[in-house]
Enzyme design. Structure first.
Site, PDB file in Angstrom:
ATOM      1  N   HIS A 162       0.950  -1.300   0.470  1.00  0.00           N
ATOM      2  CA  HIS A 162      -0.270  -0.231   0.224  1.00  0.00           C
ATOM      3  C   HIS A 162       1.035   1.732   0.579  1.00  0.00           C
ATOM      4  CE1 HIS A 162      -3.689  -2.246   0.455  1.00  0.00           C
ATOM      5  NE2 HIS A 162      -3.217  -2.621   1.505  1.00  0.00           N
ATOM      6  N   ASP A 197      -2.512 -10.233  -2.306  1.00  0.00           N
ATOM      7  CA  ASP A 197      -3.379 -10.365  -1.468  1.00  0.00           C
ATOM      8  C   ASP A 197      -5.033  -9.992  -1.712  1.00  0.00           C
ATOM      9  OD1 ASP A 197      -1.810  -9.036   1.146  1.00  0.00           O
ATOM     10  OD2 ASP A 197      -3.896  -8.027   1.245  1.00  0.00           O
ATOM     11  N   HIS A 199      -6.452  -7.531  -1.029  1.00  0.00           N
ATOM     12  CA  HIS A 199      -6.357  -5.623  -0.840  1.00  0.00           C
ATOM     13  C   HIS A 199      -5.578  -5.748  -2.087  1.00  0.00           C
ATOM     14  CE1 HIS A 199      -6.548  -6.197   4.023  1.00  0.00           C
ATOM     15  NE2 HIS A 199      -7.190  -4.815   3.478  1.00  0.00           N
ATOM     16  N   ASP A 286      -4.323 -13.079   3.528  1.00  0.00           N
ATOM     17  CA  ASP A 286      -5.405 -12.514   4.020  1.00  0.00           C
ATOM     18  C   ASP A 286      -6.171 -13.088   3.072  1.00  0.00           C
ATOM     19  OD1 ASP A 286      -4.378 -10.814   2.406  1.00  0.00           O
ATOM     20  OD2 ASP A 286      -4.464  -8.864   3.693  1.00  0.00           O
TER      21      ASP A 286
END
Length: 346
Positions: A162, A197, A199, A286
């Site tokens: 991120h 991931d 996200h 995740d």
């Protein structure tokens, strides 16, 4: 497969983060590293402590002003009367794509708002120490592949995808995936990044968005109602020289193995078309059905099958750990993924 980890990566421990407008206990804890290290021990993988390769590979990805900020902001923050122990933003410049921020504030408070995009990346006195060590793990894993290893695993914690060139967020400060990819470019002409991931890897996308030598591909929960909300849509295909070199596959919440593997094969077809010389796998665990963020619903066995599909590309690969938070399945998920990768890569 060799694994890389520096114990200094466990120094960083933010106690809380902002989620849904409220302070909650942080999900990104040193315990994550302990669980993943235990899984590596179970697999019998040797774990190397990376040498300090300096800041050059980090500077190849991140803005120097941002790096100075990360190294100095805590001391400056502590001079503010009644400032909390952890550095968090209380304002942000609001601008849209194509606009620029007209000035760079001298104020510590202003710089925190400039360089930290959300309340999920509190900065502590140990942030730089651990983030720097995490980046060194990614650099060393890339160096191992440059030296002839077929694959290497970097246990990067804190994670990185991120973080953009000058912005922290979502538990991330230095973009380990991007740092590894840029390091691989010193020996490989074309590098692909596959981010699995849960996200979207918005920072990685931003760093390479206008380039055609690094393909960025991300499979993630649809950002329409899931972090990071503002990036990760299908129409984000790259710009300028990078047009058509960014590829996003957002998936409905709760997507499980069968549909996920179908999407993964689409991503792998795009990577095969690019024909890279090396691959960086941003391994987010995740996406599991029991992960605290509950975005997707892969099973532990699904990680093994997905890793096998990826290994079948037969590219030199740096595996960089991204998300994957404390649950009963976290260690098993890493074992399944690495076993699946090794089995299919021969």
């Amino acid at each position: 497969m060799k694994a890389v980890f520096d114990p200094l990566q466990k120094r960083y421990h933010a106690r809380r983060f902002v989620s849904n407008g409220a302070w909650q206990p942080s999900r990104e804890t040193p315990e994550r590293a302990d669980i993943l290290l235990s899984a590596l021990e179970d697999l019998g993988f040797p774990v190397e402590t990376p040498p300090d390769s300096g800041q050059a590979a980090i500077e190849a990805v991140h803005d120097p002003r941002y790096l100075t900020f990360l190294q100095t902001i805590v001391a400056r923050w502590q001079r503010i009367p009644e400032a909390p122990e952890e550095v968090v933003p209380n304002l942000h410049p609001v601008f849209r794509q194509g606009e620029t921020i007209p000035g760079y504030p001298a104020s510590a408070v202003g710089q925190v708002g400039y360089h930290v995009m959300d309340g999920a990346a509190p900065i502590t006195g140990d942030t730089w120490i651990s983030a720097y060590a995490s980046a060194q793990s990614a650099i060393h894993a890339a160096n191992l592949v440059l030296q002839g290893e077929e694959a290497a695993y970097a246990l990067c914690r804190p994670p990185g995808h991120h973080a953009s060139a000058d912005l922290a967020g979502g538990f991330c400060f230095l973009n380990n995936t991007a740092i590894a990819a840029e390091r691989l470019r010193s020996g490989f002409e074309r590098v692909a990044i596959l981010d699995v991931d849960v996200h979207h890897g918005n920072g990685t996308q931003q760093i390479f968005y206008t380039r055609d030598d690094v393909l960025t591909v991300s499979i993630h929960a649809d950002p329409l109602r899931f972090y990071p909300f503002f990036w990760g849509y299908q129409d984000e295909g790259g710009a300028n020289a990078g047009r058509r070199f960014n590829f996003n596959i957002p998936l409905p919440r709760g997507t499980s193995d069968k549909d996920y593997l179908r999407a993964l094969d689409t991503a792998l077809d795009r990577i095969a078309d690019f024909d890279p010389d090396a691959l960086v796998l941003a391994l987010g665990l995740d996406a599991h059905e029991d992960d605290p963020f509950r975005g997707l619903a892969l099973t532990t066995q699904g990680f093994g099958r997905a890793a096998g599909h990826i290994a079948a590309l037969e590219h030199p690969t740096v595996i960089v750990q991204e998300g994957g938070y404390v649950s009963d399945a976290l260690g098993a998920n890493l074992r399944s993924a690495l076993e699946g990768f090794m089995k299919s890569s021969g």
